[in-house]
Design a protein around this motif. Sequence first.
Motif, PDB file in Angstrom:
ATOM      1  N   VAL A   5       0.912  -1.078  -0.014  1.00 42.88           N
ATOM      2  CA  VAL A   5       0.017   0.048   0.103  1.00 42.88           C
ATOM      3  C   VAL A   5       0.914   1.361   0.003  1.00 42.88           C
ATOM      4  O   VAL A   5       1.723   1.487   1.047  1.00 42.88           O
ATOM      5  CB  VAL A   5      -0.860  -0.045   1.224  1.00 42.88           C
ATOM      6  N   GLU A   6       0.754   2.002  -0.993  1.00 42.57           N
ATOM      7  CA  GLU A   6       1.553   3.225  -1.358  1.00 42.57           C
ATOM      8  C   GLU A   6       0.919   4.207  -0.802  1.00 42.57           C
ATOM      9  O   GLU A   6      -0.389   4.427  -1.091  1.00 42.57           O
ATOM     10  CB  GLU A   6       2.133   3.120  -2.637  1.00 42.57           C
ATOM     11  N   LEU A  20       7.249   9.598   0.193  1.00 42.41           N
ATOM     12  CA  LEU A  20       6.465   8.479  -0.139  1.00 42.41           C
ATOM     13  C   LEU A  20       6.595   7.494   0.927  1.00 42.41           C
ATOM     14  O   LEU A  20       7.469   7.343   1.733  1.00 42.41           O
ATOM     15  CB  LEU A  20       6.975   7.868  -1.464  1.00 42.41           C
ATOM     16  N   SER A  21       5.314   6.731   1.034  1.00 42.19           N
ATOM     17  CA  SER A  21       5.493   5.549   2.342  1.00 42.19           C
ATOM     18  C   SER A  21       4.924   4.467   1.586  1.00 42.19           C
ATOM     19  O   SER A  21       4.012   4.508   0.486  1.00 42.19           O
ATOM     20  CB  SER A  21       4.457   5.799   3.291  1.00 42.19           C
ATOM     21  N   CYS A  22       5.467   3.276   1.945  1.00 43.55           N
ATOM     22  CA  CYS A  22       4.779   1.891   1.246  1.00 43.55           C
ATOM     23  C   CYS A  22       4.726   0.875   2.733  1.00 43.55           C
ATOM     24  O   CYS A  22       5.959   0.723   3.191  1.00 43.55           O
ATOM     25  CB  CYS A  22       5.808   1.396   0.366  1.00 43.55           C
ATOM     26  N   PHE A  79      10.030   4.470   3.505  1.00 42.82           N
ATOM     27  CA  PHE A  79       9.775   5.691   3.170  1.00 42.82           C
ATOM     28  C   PHE A  79      10.960   6.254   2.370  1.00 42.82           C
ATOM     29  O   PHE A  79      11.977   5.928   2.392  1.00 42.82           O
ATOM     30  CB  PHE A  79       9.811   6.760   4.646  1.00 42.82           C
ATOM     31  N   LEU A  80      10.455   7.117   1.539  1.00 37.93           N
ATOM     32  CA  LEU A  80      11.351   7.715   0.536  1.00 37.93           C
ATOM     33  C   LEU A  80      11.119   9.047   0.729  1.00 37.93           C
ATOM     34  O   LEU A  80       9.990  10.059   0.305  1.00 37.93           O
ATOM     35  CB  LEU A  80      11.030   7.397  -0.954  1.00 37.93           C
ATOM     36  N   GLN A  81      11.910  10.078   1.361  1.00 39.80           N
ATOM     37  CA  GLN A  81      12.182  11.553   1.404  1.00 39.80           C
ATOM     38  C   GLN A  81      12.904  11.948   0.191  1.00 39.80           C
ATOM     39  O   GLN A  81      13.901  11.680  -0.353  1.00 39.80           O
ATOM     40  CB  GLN A  81      12.789  11.712   2.543  1.00 39.80           C
ATOM     41  N   MET A  82      11.907  12.858  -0.605  1.00 38.84           N
ATOM     42  CA  MET A  82      12.328  13.175  -2.089  1.00 38.84           C
ATOM     43  C   MET A  82      12.452  14.876  -1.891  1.00 38.84           C
ATOM     44  O   MET A  82      11.523  15.346  -1.563  1.00 38.84           O
ATOM     45  CB  MET A  82      11.509  12.873  -3.003  1.00 38.84           C
ATOM     46  N   GLN A 111       0.629  -0.744  -6.778  1.00 37.04           N
ATOM     47  CA  GLN A 111       0.033  -0.166  -7.893  1.00 37.04           C
ATOM     48  C   GLN A 111       0.610   1.135  -8.317  1.00 37.04           C
ATOM     49  O   GLN A 111       0.291   1.502  -9.487  1.00 37.04           O
ATOM     50  CB  GLN A 111      -1.475  -0.100  -7.639  1.00 37.04           C
ATOM     51  N   GLY A 112       1.372   1.858  -7.595  1.00 36.15           N
ATOM     52  CA  GLY A 112       2.018   2.951  -8.223  1.00 36.15           C
ATOM     53  C   GLY A 112       1.426   4.044  -7.564  1.00 36.15           C
ATOM     54  O   GLY A 112       0.081   4.117  -7.373  1.00 36.15           O
ATOM     55  N   THR A 113       2.201   5.152  -7.420  1.00 40.04           N
ATOM     56  CA  THR A 113       1.627   6.551  -7.125  1.00 40.04           C
ATOM     57  C   THR A 113       2.339   7.709  -7.852  1.00 40.04           C
ATOM     58  O   THR A 113       3.504   7.639  -8.122  1.00 40.04           O
ATOM     59  CB  THR A 113       1.818   6.744  -5.563  1.00 40.04           C
ATOM     60  N   GLN A 114       1.326   8.413  -8.617  1.00 38.69           N
ATOM     61  CA  GLN A 114       1.939   9.541  -9.311  1.00 38.69           C
ATOM     62  C   GLN A 114       2.630  11.004  -8.562  1.00 38.69           C
ATOM     63  O   GLN A 114       2.120  11.253  -7.633  1.00 38.69           O
ATOM     64  CB  GLN A 114       0.744  10.067 -10.007  1.00 38.69           C
TER      65      GLN A 114
END
Length: 119
Positions: A5-6, A20-22, A79-82, A111-114
């Motif tokens: 779950v993203e 982003l979190s997953c 987590f992805l801190q951008m 499923q991907g997140t834009q």
Amino acid sequence: QVQLVESGGGWVQPGGSLRLSCAATGGVLSVNTMGWYRQAPGKQRELVADISDGGIANYGDFAKGRFTISRDNAKNTIFLQMNNLEAEDTAVYFCNVFQRKFGLPFNYWGQGTQVTVSS
């Protein structure tokens, strides 16, 4: 079956930041690598960053110095801190879990997140 779950995608202006979190649920093993890949229109999917259960991180060249990946093993969450996002970072970002079971490799995808970076 592993499910991912993203969350955290969206629109941001150039120079801005997103996180982003997953979260992975289901048959997640304790030994695995979790990561983020991205795919822009007309381009191949590419590695953004991944991180092993031991905390070893690996980044795509474009992500070094701007993105930081981290994980919470207890929650099977990454987590992805951008930071300092650029228009070229616009893409669909996919969460991935790679693990081996009975010696066989398994890849699971979200499923991907834009993520859209524009002014």
